[in-house]
Write an enzyme that holds these catalytic residues in place. Structure first.
Site, PDB file in Angstrom:
ATOM      1  N   ASN A 101       0.826  -1.204   0.000  1.00  0.00           N
ATOM      2  CA  ASN A 101       0.000   0.000   0.000  1.00  0.00           C
ATOM      3  C   ASN A 101       0.864   1.260   0.000  1.00  0.00           C
ATOM      4  OD1 ASN A 101      -2.056  -1.784   0.139  1.00  0.00           O
ATOM      5  ND2 ASN A 101      -2.508  -1.465   2.302  1.00  0.00           N
ATOM      6  N   HIS A 118       5.906  -0.473  -2.630  1.00  0.00           N
ATOM      7  CA  HIS A 118       5.473   0.286  -3.812  1.00  0.00           C
ATOM      8  C   HIS A 118       5.551   1.797  -3.609  1.00  0.00           C
ATOM      9  CE1 HIS A 118       3.015  -3.423  -5.396  1.00  0.00           C
ATOM     10  NE2 HIS A 118       4.312  -3.575  -5.467  1.00  0.00           N
ATOM     11  N   GLY A 190      -5.436  -9.010   2.809  1.00  0.00           N
ATOM     12  CA  GLY A 190      -6.040  -8.034   1.898  1.00  0.00           C
ATOM     13  C   GLY A 190      -5.292  -7.804   0.602  1.00  0.00           C
ATOM     14  N   GLU A 218     -12.221 -12.980  -0.248  1.00  0.00           N
ATOM     15  CA  GLU A 218     -12.250 -13.711  -1.529  1.00  0.00           C
ATOM     16  C   GLU A 218     -11.034 -14.616  -1.646  1.00  0.00           C
ATOM     17  OE1 GLU A 218     -12.995 -11.122  -4.964  1.00  0.00           O
ATOM     18  OE2 GLU A 218     -14.089  -9.791  -3.615  1.00  0.00           O
ATOM     19  N   ALA A 234     -10.509  -7.826   7.029  1.00  0.00           N
ATOM     20  CA  ALA A 234      -9.371  -7.648   7.947  1.00  0.00           C
ATOM     21  C   ALA A 234      -9.771  -6.887   9.208  1.00  0.00           C
ATOM     22  CB  ALA A 234      -8.244  -6.906   7.223  1.00  0.00           C
TER      23      ALA A 234
HETATM   24  P1  OAD Z   1      -5.927  -5.643  -5.027  1.00  0.00           P
HETATM   25  O1  OAD Z   1      -6.916  -4.554  -5.285  1.00  0.00           O
HETATM   26  O2  OAD Z   1      -5.363  -6.367  -6.189  1.00  0.00           O
HETATM   27  O3  OAD Z   1      -6.571  -6.726  -4.070  1.00  0.00           O
HETATM   28  C1  OAD Z   1      -7.281  -6.350  -2.922  1.00  0.00           C
HETATM   29  C2  OAD Z   1      -7.679  -7.618  -2.199  1.00  0.00           C
HETATM   30  O4  OAD Z   1      -8.271  -7.236  -0.974  1.00  0.00           O
HETATM   31  C3  OAD Z   1      -8.704  -8.467  -2.958  1.00  0.00           C
HETATM   32  O5  OAD Z   1      -8.239  -9.802  -3.013  1.00  0.00           O
HETATM   33  C4  OAD Z   1      -9.962  -8.360  -2.071  1.00  0.00           C
HETATM   34  O6  OAD Z   1     -10.693  -9.593  -2.049  1.00  0.00           O
HETATM   35  C5  OAD Z   1      -9.371  -8.077  -0.721  1.00  0.00           C
HETATM   36  N1  OAD Z   1     -10.267  -7.342   0.208  1.00  0.00           N
HETATM   37  C6  OAD Z   1     -11.239  -6.463  -0.076  1.00  0.00           C
HETATM   38  N2  OAD Z   1     -11.779  -5.975   1.053  1.00  0.00           N
HETATM   39  C7  OAD Z   1     -11.127  -6.558   2.079  1.00  0.00           C
HETATM   40  C8  OAD Z   1     -11.204  -6.452   3.504  1.00  0.00           C
HETATM   41  N3  OAD Z   1     -12.078  -5.636   4.095  1.00  0.00           N
HETATM   42  N4  OAD Z   1     -10.363  -7.211   4.246  1.00  0.00           N
HETATM   43  C9  OAD Z   1      -9.456  -8.030   3.663  1.00  0.00           C
HETATM   44  N5  OAD Z   1      -9.322  -8.160   2.326  1.00  0.00           N
HETATM   45  C10 OAD Z   1     -10.155  -7.435   1.554  1.00  0.00           C
HETATM   46  O7  OAD Z   1      -4.787  -4.996  -4.121  1.00  0.00           O
HETATM   47  P2  OAD Z   1      -3.282  -5.431  -3.925  1.00  0.00           P
HETATM   48  O8  OAD Z   1      -3.151  -6.900  -3.846  1.00  0.00           O
HETATM   49  O9  OAD Z   1      -2.760  -4.598  -2.809  1.00  0.00           O
HETATM   50  O10 OAD Z   1       0.594  -1.680  -7.294  1.00  0.00           O
HETATM   51  O11 OAD Z   1      -2.657  -4.901  -5.291  1.00  0.00           O
HETATM   52  C11 OAD Z   1      -1.324  -5.058  -5.498  1.00  0.00           C
HETATM   53  C12 OAD Z   1      -0.803  -3.961  -6.363  1.00  0.00           C
HETATM   54  O12 OAD Z   1      -1.560  -3.881  -7.572  1.00  0.00           O
HETATM   55  C13 OAD Z   1      -0.976  -2.570  -5.785  1.00  0.00           C
HETATM   56  O13 OAD Z   1      -0.002  -2.244  -4.820  1.00  0.00           O
HETATM   57  C14 OAD Z   1      -0.807  -1.724  -7.015  1.00  0.00           C
HETATM   58  C15 OAD Z   1      -1.501  -2.551  -8.087  1.00  0.00           C
HETATM   59  O14 OAD Z   1      -0.787  -2.664  -9.258  1.00  0.00           O
HETATM   60  C16 OAD Z   1       1.104  -0.570  -7.795  1.00  0.00           C
HETATM   61  O15 OAD Z   1       0.453   0.424  -8.006  1.00  0.00           O
HETATM   62  C17 OAD Z   1       2.562  -0.693  -8.063  1.00  0.00           C
END
Ligand code: OAD
Ligand code: ZN
Length: 255
Positions: A101, A118, A190, A218, A234
């Site tokens: 994040n 990041h 998350g 998910e 979370a």
């Molecule tokens: P994503 O948006 O890809 O994934 C978010 C995840 O959080 C999903 O699997 C949801 O199911 C889950 N989620 C949603 N609400 C939640 C909650 N309340 N509690 C727990 N989990 C929950 O986000 P990231 O995996 O962080 O990079 O994405 C990775 C990277 O993709 C980001 O840092 C960004 C993007 O490219 C850059 O910008 C370099």
């Protein structure tokens, strides 16, 4: 919240705990995730904006998108999930958060040991020289056509985040990998576990004997190999886990 015996045993004994967090931990604060049902990418196409070519083609447009995201972030607060991690940190000799994040919420909550993979959306950096600053230090006089310029060399300033096609900061990823290798418990919280190299960290941890725990409503590509999965949000599950940690461990006084 059914917690396996194996996890309770590790929570009691672990010296080093590592948390890898993604956008989902900030969802309850009102920061949109990238993917998933309320993901940013359903409305925008960040891969078209978050890259160097797009920036060089239309820096004002890319800056507009980042200012919009900064404004969201400036108006949100950490949630119960972030605070539960701050509490857990006090019970383990080594406790580290590795985050994808860029929203600063772990820092605002008070977590001490954070590795940002990041970058940080509240920072600006020059595309040409090594100049970097907090966004609040960039002043109105530096803007030309809504785009800030470097005070050192006059080139464009860009947001201090990692874009598509870019390497992660070398020290951050190296640190993340070594922390993952040392973890006795590794929490993946998350994150969609799709974006490399962050997505490989839990595999490094498991390969070195860590117990893997996933918190995500998910399923992800990681789900099938974790030792324990909490299919919950979370901010709901982490305060319960922090309470369990409090029950089974003594606070480390010098934290
Ligand atoms: P994503 O948006 O890809 O994934 C978010 C995840 O959080 C999903 O699997 C949801 O199911 C889950 N989620 C949603 N609400 C939640 C909650 N309340 N509690 C727990 N989990 C929950 O986000 P990231 O995996 O962080 O990079 O994405 C990775 C990277 O993709 C980001 O840092 C960004 C993007 O490219 C850059 O910008 C370099
Ligand atoms: Zn410069």
């Amino acid at each position: 919240m059914p917690v396996s015996e194996k996890l309770i045993k590790r929570l009691k004994a672990a010296f080093h705990v590592v948390v890898a967090s993604g956008a989902g931990i900030s969802a309850a604060s009102g920061v949109p995730t990238f993917r998933g049902k309320d993901g940013l990418w359903n409305k925008f196409k960040p891969q078209d904006l978050a890259n160097m070519n797009a920036f060089l083609e239309d820096p004002a447009l890319v800056w507009e998108w980042y200012r919009w995201r900064r404004n969201i972030i400036k108006n949100v607060k950490p949630n119960a999930g972030h605070y539960a991690l701050v509490e857990m940190e006090q019970y383990f000799p080594e406790f580290s958060v590795i985050t994808q994040n860029v929203d600063n919420l772990h820092q605002s909550a008070g977590t001490k040991n954070i590795t940002e993979l990041h970058g940080n959306i509240m920072r600006d950096k020059c595309i040409n020289c090594t100049y970097e600053c907090d966004e609040t230090e960039t002043n109105a006089a530096q803007f030309e056509n809504n785009v800030p310029r470097c005070p050192q060399c006059g080139s464009l300033l860009r947001p201090g985040v990692v874009w598509f096609g870019e390497m992660l900061p070398q020290t951050a990823i190296a640190r993340g990998q070594s922390l993952a290798a040392e973890a006795e418990i590794f929490f993946s919280i998350g994150t969609s576990s799709l974006v490399e190299p962050a997505a490989s960290l839990p595999y490094i941890a498991k390969g070195n004997g860590a117990l893997l725990v996933e918190i995500n409503p998910e399923e992800t590509p990681l789900s099938s190999i974790v030792d324990q999965r909490f299919a919950s949000e979370a901010d709901e599950i982490l305060p319960k886990l922090a309470m369990l940690v409090r029950k089974v461990r003594k606070r480390i006084e010098n934290h």
